[in-house]
Design a protein around this motif. Structure first.
Motif, PDB file in Angstrom:
ATOM      1  N   VAL A 161       0.824  -1.199   0.000  1.00  0.00           N
ATOM      2  CA  VAL A 161       0.000   0.000   0.000  1.00  0.00           C
ATOM      3  C   VAL A 161       0.864   1.256   0.000  1.00  0.00           C
ATOM      4  O   VAL A 161       0.523   2.261  -0.606  1.00  0.00           O
ATOM      5  CB  VAL A 161      -0.949  -0.003   1.221  1.00  0.00           C
ATOM      6  CG1 VAL A 161      -1.757   1.277   1.301  1.00  0.00           C
ATOM      7  CG2 VAL A 161      -1.870  -1.212   1.170  1.00  0.00           C
ATOM      8  N   LEU A 162       2.002   1.211   0.671  1.00  0.00           N
ATOM      9  CA  LEU A 162       2.926   2.355   0.764  1.00  0.00           C
ATOM     10  C   LEU A 162       4.301   1.944   0.232  1.00  0.00           C
ATOM     11  O   LEU A 162       5.258   1.812   0.986  1.00  0.00           O
ATOM     12  CB  LEU A 162       3.030   2.826   2.209  1.00  0.00           C
ATOM     13  CG  LEU A 162       1.718   3.253   2.869  1.00  0.00           C
ATOM     14  CD1 LEU A 162       1.923   3.510   4.353  1.00  0.00           C
ATOM     15  CD2 LEU A 162       1.140   4.461   2.179  1.00  0.00           C
ATOM     16  N   PRO A 163       4.419   1.759  -1.081  1.00  0.00           N
ATOM     17  CA  PRO A 163       5.661   1.209  -1.635  1.00  0.00           C
ATOM     18  C   PRO A 163       6.784   2.207  -1.853  1.00  0.00           C
ATOM     19  O   PRO A 163       7.892   1.827  -2.193  1.00  0.00           O
ATOM     20  CB  PRO A 163       5.205   0.636  -2.977  1.00  0.00           C
ATOM     21  CG  PRO A 163       4.098   1.542  -3.394  1.00  0.00           C
ATOM     22  CD  PRO A 163       3.392   1.903  -2.112  1.00  0.00           C
ATOM     23  N   TRP A 164       6.538   3.501  -1.644  1.00  0.00           N
ATOM     24  CA  TRP A 164       7.559   4.526  -1.868  1.00  0.00           C
ATOM     25  C   TRP A 164       8.103   5.015  -0.532  1.00  0.00           C
ATOM     26  O   TRP A 164       7.346   5.367   0.356  1.00  0.00           O
ATOM     27  CB  TRP A 164       6.976   5.695  -2.649  1.00  0.00           C
ATOM     28  CG  TRP A 164       6.570   5.274  -4.019  1.00  0.00           C
ATOM     29  CD1 TRP A 164       5.315   4.905  -4.414  1.00  0.00           C
ATOM     30  CD2 TRP A 164       7.406   5.131  -5.156  1.00  0.00           C
ATOM     31  NE1 TRP A 164       5.343   4.548  -5.739  1.00  0.00           N
ATOM     32  CE2 TRP A 164       6.608   4.681  -6.226  1.00  0.00           C
ATOM     33  CE3 TRP A 164       8.768   5.350  -5.370  1.00  0.00           C
ATOM     34  CZ2 TRP A 164       7.127   4.453  -7.495  1.00  0.00           C
ATOM     35  CZ3 TRP A 164       9.279   5.112  -6.638  1.00  0.00           C
ATOM     36  CH2 TRP A 164       8.467   4.676  -7.683  1.00  0.00           C
ATOM     37  N   ILE A 165       9.427   5.020  -0.395  1.00  0.00           N
ATOM     38  CA  ILE A 165      10.044   5.461   0.857  1.00  0.00           C
ATOM     39  C   ILE A 165      11.022   6.608   0.590  1.00  0.00           C
ATOM     40  O   ILE A 165      11.607   6.690  -0.484  1.00  0.00           O
ATOM     41  CB  ILE A 165      10.767   4.309   1.588  1.00  0.00           C
ATOM     42  CG1 ILE A 165      11.837   3.667   0.714  1.00  0.00           C
ATOM     43  CG2 ILE A 165       9.787   3.271   2.071  1.00  0.00           C
ATOM     44  CD1 ILE A 165      12.658   2.616   1.415  1.00  0.00           C
ATOM     45  N   VAL A 166      11.138   7.476   1.585  1.00  0.00           N
ATOM     46  CA  VAL A 166      12.128   8.556   1.542  1.00  0.00           C
ATOM     47  C   VAL A 166      13.265   8.144   2.458  1.00  0.00           C
ATOM     48  O   VAL A 166      13.047   7.727   3.597  1.00  0.00           O
ATOM     49  CB  VAL A 166      11.517   9.899   1.997  1.00  0.00           C
ATOM     50  CG1 VAL A 166      12.596  10.969   2.092  1.00  0.00           C
ATOM     51  CG2 VAL A 166      10.417  10.337   1.040  1.00  0.00           C
ATOM     52  N   ILE A 167      14.470   8.232   1.928  1.00  0.00           N
ATOM     53  CA  ILE A 167      15.684   7.866   2.647  1.00  0.00           C
ATOM     54  C   ILE A 167      16.502   9.130   2.901  1.00  0.00           C
ATOM     55  O   ILE A 167      16.603   9.991   2.042  1.00  0.00           O
ATOM     56  CB  ILE A 167      16.546   6.873   1.834  1.00  0.00           C
ATOM     57  CG1 ILE A 167      15.747   5.637   1.444  1.00  0.00           C
ATOM     58  CG2 ILE A 167      17.827   6.509   2.573  1.00  0.00           C
ATOM     59  CD1 ILE A 167      15.386   4.744   2.585  1.00  0.00           C
ATOM     60  N   ARG A 168      17.086   9.209   4.085  1.00  0.00           N
ATOM     61  CA  ARG A 168      17.958  10.328   4.450  1.00  0.00           C
ATOM     62  C   ARG A 168      19.360   9.796   4.711  1.00  0.00           C
ATOM     63  O   ARG A 168      19.531   8.774   5.384  1.00  0.00           O
ATOM     64  CB  ARG A 168      17.451  11.007   5.719  1.00  0.00           C
ATOM     65  CG  ARG A 168      18.415  12.035   6.253  1.00  0.00           C
ATOM     66  CD  ARG A 168      17.932  12.562   7.596  1.00  0.00           C
ATOM     67  NE  ARG A 168      18.952  13.420   8.159  1.00  0.00           N
ATOM     68  CZ  ARG A 168      19.407  13.330   9.390  1.00  0.00           C
ATOM     69  NH1 ARG A 168      18.910  12.451  10.231  1.00  0.00           N
ATOM     70  NH2 ARG A 168      20.344  14.133   9.825  1.00  0.00           N
TER      71      ARG A 168
END
Length: 63
Positions: A7-14
């Motif tokens: 459902v939430l396949p996009w992630i933000v990486i820092r």
């Protein structure tokens, strides 16, 4: 793979000043994730944000 990843396949990486990486958040669309990454990028010294996609097999790909 759990249902949430689909459902939430996009992630933000820092990435911080020392090269350590952290997941900032998960998002339903690439556009939403990129908007968050863009809003965060440039607010620190040497920090970098990018978007990755979680595949069905659990691996992430940088976009």
């Amino acid at each position: 793979m759990n249902e949430g990843a689909l459902v939430l396949p996009w992630i933000v990486i820092r990435q911080d000043d020392n090269g350590n990486t952290y997941r900032v958040g998960r998002y339903a669309t690439r556009a939403e994730a990129e908007r968050i990454a863009d809003s965060l990028d440039g607010h620190g010294h040497g920090r970098l944000y990018w978007v990755e996609h979680i595949e069905r097999n659990g691996e992430s790909t940088r976009n």
